[in-house]
Scaffold this active site. Structure first.
Site, PDB file in Angstrom:
ATOM      1  N   ARG A 128       0.828  -1.196   0.000  1.00  0.00           N
ATOM      2  CA  ARG A 128       0.000   0.000   0.000  1.00  0.00           C
ATOM      3  C   ARG A 128       0.873   1.261   0.000  1.00  0.00           C
ATOM      4  O   ARG A 128       0.486   2.287  -0.565  1.00  0.00           O
ATOM      5  CB  ARG A 128      -0.922  -0.015   1.232  1.00  0.00           C
ATOM      6  N   ARG A 146       2.714   0.083  14.843  1.00  0.00           N
ATOM      7  CA  ARG A 146       1.248   0.098  14.764  1.00  0.00           C
ATOM      8  C   ARG A 146       0.671  -1.273  15.111  1.00  0.00           C
ATOM      9  O   ARG A 146      -0.372  -1.375  15.778  1.00  0.00           O
ATOM     10  CB  ARG A 146       0.797   0.536  13.366  1.00  0.00           C
TER      11      ARG A 146
END
Ligand code: ADP
Length: 191
Positions: A128, A146
């Site tokens: 991405r 994350r």
């Protein structure tokens, strides 16, 4: 109303799947990540505050996030329902969401989780990064952070919905269409 929390780690496909569910069920999509990114683009005070946390892969503080979501909810009149994407990410946010919906005489119908193994998530996020222009996708250390924050702070939110019988997990691997189909099957059992 049909109110869905779409849940899952970074890269699980929440944003992608939300688009299909919005069309299919006529729901309003509320993505806290998208709202923060919009604020960053527009250079608002909220955007400047959020950006520091996002670039490091950390959560934006609860108070800021909850107030922002409350303001977004108040903008929408007569919704058929909501898809919450990327919210709630902490137990405090889950409790706040319950109170906000309660004040609107409604509630979460279900939390539906997209289950995807960590190795696959890392691959998807790195992919991405080539097109998203997102700083937090471009750095493997931030991606790892994350995922770690998700496991430590966000995963407990799953138990919050499990305890009240509203948790549904589905396999988030396979084609986009296959995952959409699994989501639709679960949603059709809700109403
Ligand atoms: P992803 O699910 O791929 O991490 P998001 O767009 O949902 O992408 O979130 C990007 C970043 O925005 C998060 O890493 C965090 O810094 C911030 N953020 C988004 N939603 C929340 C939330 N509910 N609470 C705190 N921070 C949030």
């Amino acid at each position: 109303m049909l109110n869905i929390v779409l849940f899952g780690p970074p890269g699980a496909g929440k944003g992608t799947q939300s688009q299909f569910l919005v069309e299919r069920f006529g729901l309003v999509h509320l993505s806290t990540g998208d709202i923060f990114r919009r604020n960053i683009k527009e250079g608002t005070e909220l955007g400047q505050l959020a950006q520091k946390y996002m670039n490091e892969g950390k959560l934006v503080p609860d108070e800021v996030t909850i107030n922002m979501l409350k303001a977004e909810l108040e903008k929408i009149s007569n919704p058929k329902g909501f898809i919450f994407d990327g919210f709630p990410r902490t137990e405090a946010q889950a409790q706040a969401l319950e109170n906000l919906l309660d004040a609107m005489n409604t509630a979460i119908s279900a939390m539906i989780a997209l289950e995807v193994p960590e190795e696959e998530l890392k691959k998807r996020l790195a992919d991405r990064a080539k097109t998203s222009g997102r700083a937090d996708d471009a750095d493997p250390a931030v991606i790892q952070k994350r995922i770690d924050v998700y496991n430590a702070e966000t995963l407990p939110v799953k138990h919050y919905y499990e305890k009240i019988g509203k948790y549904r997990g589905i396999n988030g691997q396979g084609s986009i269409e296959e995952v959409t189909q699994r989501l639709i099957e679960v949603i059709n059992t809700l109403h």
